[in-house]
Design a protein around this motif. Structure first.
Motif, PDB file in Angstrom:
ATOM      1  N   ASP A 192       0.831  -1.182   0.020  1.00  0.00           N
ATOM      2  CA  ASP A 192      -0.025  -0.047   0.138  1.00  0.00           C
ATOM      3  C   ASP A 192       0.966   1.332   0.178  1.00  0.00           C
ATOM      4  O   ASP A 192       1.635   1.439   0.970  1.00  0.00           O
ATOM      5  CB  ASP A 192      -1.003   0.100   1.212  1.00  0.00           C
ATOM      6  CG  ASP A 192      -1.719   1.338   1.313  1.00  0.00           C
ATOM      7  OD1 ASP A 192      -1.984   1.860   0.296  1.00  0.00           O
ATOM      8  OD2 ASP A 192      -2.160   1.713   2.711  1.00  0.00           O
ATOM      9  N   PRO A 193       0.765   2.033  -1.029  1.00  0.00           N
ATOM     10  CA  PRO A 193       1.731   3.052  -1.028  1.00  0.00           C
ATOM     11  C   PRO A 193       1.781   4.082   0.148  1.00  0.00           C
ATOM     12  O   PRO A 193       2.559   4.558   0.495  1.00  0.00           O
ATOM     13  CB  PRO A 193       1.494   3.990  -2.343  1.00  0.00           C
ATOM     14  CG  PRO A 193       0.629   3.102  -3.053  1.00  0.00           C
ATOM     15  CD  PRO A 193      -0.060   1.993  -2.182  1.00  0.00           C
ATOM     16  N   VAL A 194       0.295   4.430   0.515  1.00  0.00           N
ATOM     17  CA  VAL A 194       0.281   5.113   1.841  1.00  0.00           C
ATOM     18  C   VAL A 194       0.975   4.557   3.218  1.00  0.00           C
ATOM     19  O   VAL A 194       1.772   5.237   3.795  1.00  0.00           O
ATOM     20  CB  VAL A 194      -0.988   5.510   2.491  1.00  0.00           C
ATOM     21  CG1 VAL A 194      -1.277   5.976   3.617  1.00  0.00           C
ATOM     22  CG2 VAL A 194      -1.757   6.265   1.197  1.00  0.00           C
ATOM     23  N   THR A 195       0.991   3.347   3.238  1.00  0.00           N
ATOM     24  CA  THR A 195       1.615   2.594   4.061  1.00  0.00           C
ATOM     25  C   THR A 195       3.293   2.677   4.097  1.00  0.00           C
ATOM     26  O   THR A 195       4.006   2.680   5.059  1.00  0.00           O
ATOM     27  CB  THR A 195       1.452   1.101   4.141  1.00  0.00           C
ATOM     28  OG1 THR A 195      -0.024   0.899   4.562  1.00  0.00           O
ATOM     29  CG2 THR A 195       2.048   0.228   5.298  1.00  0.00           C
ATOM     30  N   VAL A 196       3.582   2.552   2.732  1.00  0.00           N
ATOM     31  CA  VAL A 196       5.259   2.749   2.440  1.00  0.00           C
ATOM     32  C   VAL A 196       5.576   4.271   2.800  1.00  0.00           C
ATOM     33  O   VAL A 196       6.650   4.344   3.530  1.00  0.00           O
ATOM     34  CB  VAL A 196       5.302   2.554   0.917  1.00  0.00           C
ATOM     35  CG1 VAL A 196       6.583   2.875   0.668  1.00  0.00           C
ATOM     36  CG2 VAL A 196       5.137   1.015   0.740  1.00  0.00           C
ATOM     37  N   THR A 201      10.517   8.182   8.334  1.00  0.00           N
ATOM     38  CA  THR A 201      10.273   8.658   9.453  1.00  0.00           C
ATOM     39  C   THR A 201      11.072  10.142   9.951  1.00  0.00           C
ATOM     40  O   THR A 201      10.755  10.861  10.997  1.00  0.00           O
ATOM     41  CB  THR A 201      11.293   7.658  10.370  1.00  0.00           C
ATOM     42  OG1 THR A 201      12.460   7.678   9.771  1.00  0.00           O
ATOM     43  CG2 THR A 201      10.537   6.528  10.543  1.00  0.00           C
ATOM     44  N   SER A 202      11.996  10.445   8.906  1.00  0.00           N
ATOM     45  CA  SER A 202      12.590  11.910   9.175  1.00  0.00           C
ATOM     46  C   SER A 202      11.716  12.685   7.974  1.00  0.00           C
ATOM     47  O   SER A 202      11.278  12.444   7.151  1.00  0.00           O
ATOM     48  CB  SER A 202      14.014  11.966   8.960  1.00  0.00           C
ATOM     49  OG  SER A 202      14.293  11.418   7.445  1.00  0.00           O
ATOM     50  N   HIS A 203      11.745  14.248   8.402  1.00  0.00           N
ATOM     51  CA  HIS A 203      11.060  14.826   7.370  1.00  0.00           C
ATOM     52  C   HIS A 203      11.871  15.369   6.456  1.00  0.00           C
ATOM     53  O   HIS A 203      13.140  15.321   6.351  1.00  0.00           O
ATOM     54  CB  HIS A 203      10.835  16.352   8.230  1.00  0.00           C
ATOM     55  CG  HIS A 203      10.192  17.447   7.513  1.00  0.00           C
ATOM     56  ND1 HIS A 203       8.666  17.342   7.065  1.00  0.00           N
ATOM     57  CD2 HIS A 203      10.312  18.502   6.485  1.00  0.00           C
ATOM     58  CE1 HIS A 203       8.562  18.367   6.210  1.00  0.00           C
ATOM     59  NE2 HIS A 203       9.440  18.992   6.078  1.00  0.00           N
ATOM     60  N   VAL A 204      11.252  15.273   5.244  1.00  0.00           N
ATOM     61  CA  VAL A 204      11.924  15.950   3.806  1.00  0.00           C
ATOM     62  C   VAL A 204      11.010  17.021   3.390  1.00  0.00           C
ATOM     63  O   VAL A 204       9.953  17.378   3.803  1.00  0.00           O
ATOM     64  CB  VAL A 204      11.590  14.712   2.948  1.00  0.00           C
ATOM     65  CG1 VAL A 204      12.633  13.460   3.191  1.00  0.00           C
ATOM     66  CG2 VAL A 204      10.366  14.366   2.665  1.00  0.00           C
TER      67      VAL A 204
END
Length: 313
Positions: A192-196, A201-204
């Motif tokens: 599931d793309p949303v799960t991926v 974990t870190s902001h981009v």
């Protein structure tokens, strides 16, 4: 008066493709492989059918197959086109064109909506010609950087998508030149793309959403998740900016269909794809979603706004 008899497969049954044969076998047969009947392919195809008539020369039959986008289904469709005695095979997108290359059907192949065909091995001299479907990715990336001053970027891509991997590699090169750190997020067939995305974990400072069937079907969900994390999304998936992505850059579906018809006319006349060559589109649509920009407190430079074909407000 010239006439065009269009025979389409719009739905597939569980038993597979059901053949529908035209009545007059003397008319030249054009077989089309339109994977999964995607909306963008449907739009290109409708334009192609309308623009084909002046180039057809004599009455034509157009036989449309809409297989799933897996390799076996697509290769079976290519074999069927060959078995039916097609004069010309038309393939929509990278996956169908790759299947045609693998099968080497021995008849001219015209592709459409394929990025950088030469780099993907679909060059003239291999019995293929067609219309490039890529807008300049570095330009979209530059517009994004001008508006965000980003130093980090995530790329969400499908492992099995040839086009998605091509875009990923192109963006990695552009990011390296601009000293932008990249985090790759790979999506498998059962993921599931949303799960991926939640593994990020870190902001981009941004997310590039590559082309792919799984991702195209979940643009709204991906954009919503990104919005919650205040990450602007850029993409070349058609319609993504209207669904909330910050920016999109895409080729024009109408022009793709028109150019495809011109090439089809040349191939029907000469019988050789090599004489048609590879055509680069001229119309590119750059869309900015101002609602998304405002919600993320992004300030777009005037020169970037001036470059936009359309602004979503």
């Amino acid at each position: 008066m010239k006439r065009l008899l269009v025979i389409g497969f719009i739905m597939l049954c569980y038993a597979g493709l059901v053949p529908v044969m035209p009545a007059n076998a003397d008319e030249p047969l054009i077989t089309v492989i339109l994977p999964n009947s995607l909306p963008r392919y449907q739009k290109i195809h409708q334009v192609f059918l309308g623009a084909l008539q002046p180039y057809c020369g004599t009455d034509c039959r157009v036989y449309v197959q809409t297989p799933n986008a897996d390799v076996m289904s697509l290769r079976n469709s290519v074999r069927k086109a060959n078995a039916l005695g097609s004069r010309l095979l038309v393939t929509y997108g990278v996956a169908a064109t790759s299947a045609a290359k693998l099968e080497n059907p021995g008849l001219p192949v015209l592709f459409v909506d394929v990025p950088d065909p030469e780099a993907l091995g679909f060059g003239v001299g291999k019995g293929m010609a067609g219309v490039r479907g890529d807008a300049p990715l570095p330009a979209l990336f530059a517009f994004f950087l001008d508006s965000t001053k980003a130093t980090s970027l995530a790329i969400l891509y499908e492992k099995s998508s040839i086009e998605g991997n091509y875009q990923k590699d192109a963006l990695l090169q552009a990011a390296q030149r601009r000293n932008v750190t990249v985090r790759e997020l790979a999506v498998g067939l059962d993921d599931d793309p949303v799960t991926v995305m939640r593994t990020l974990t870190s902001h981009v400072d941004g997310l590039f959403l590559t082309n792919g069937e799984l991702l195209a079907a979940q643009v709204s969900d991906i954009v919503a998740m990104s919005g919650q994390r205040r990450i602007p999304v850029i993409s070349q998936i058609p319609g993504s900016a209207d669904l909330g992505a910050f920016m999109s850059l895409e080729t024009d579906a109408t022009e793709q269909g028109e150019l495809l018809a011109v090439l089809a006319g040349q191939v029907l006349t000469s019988g050789k794809a090599s004489l048609a060559g590879i055509v680069k589109p001229r119309r590119v649509t750059f869309i900015i979603n101002m609602k998304t920009a405002q919600s993320l407190d992004l300030h777009i430079p005037l020169q970037t706004l001036a470059a936009a074909t359309r602004v979503v407000r």
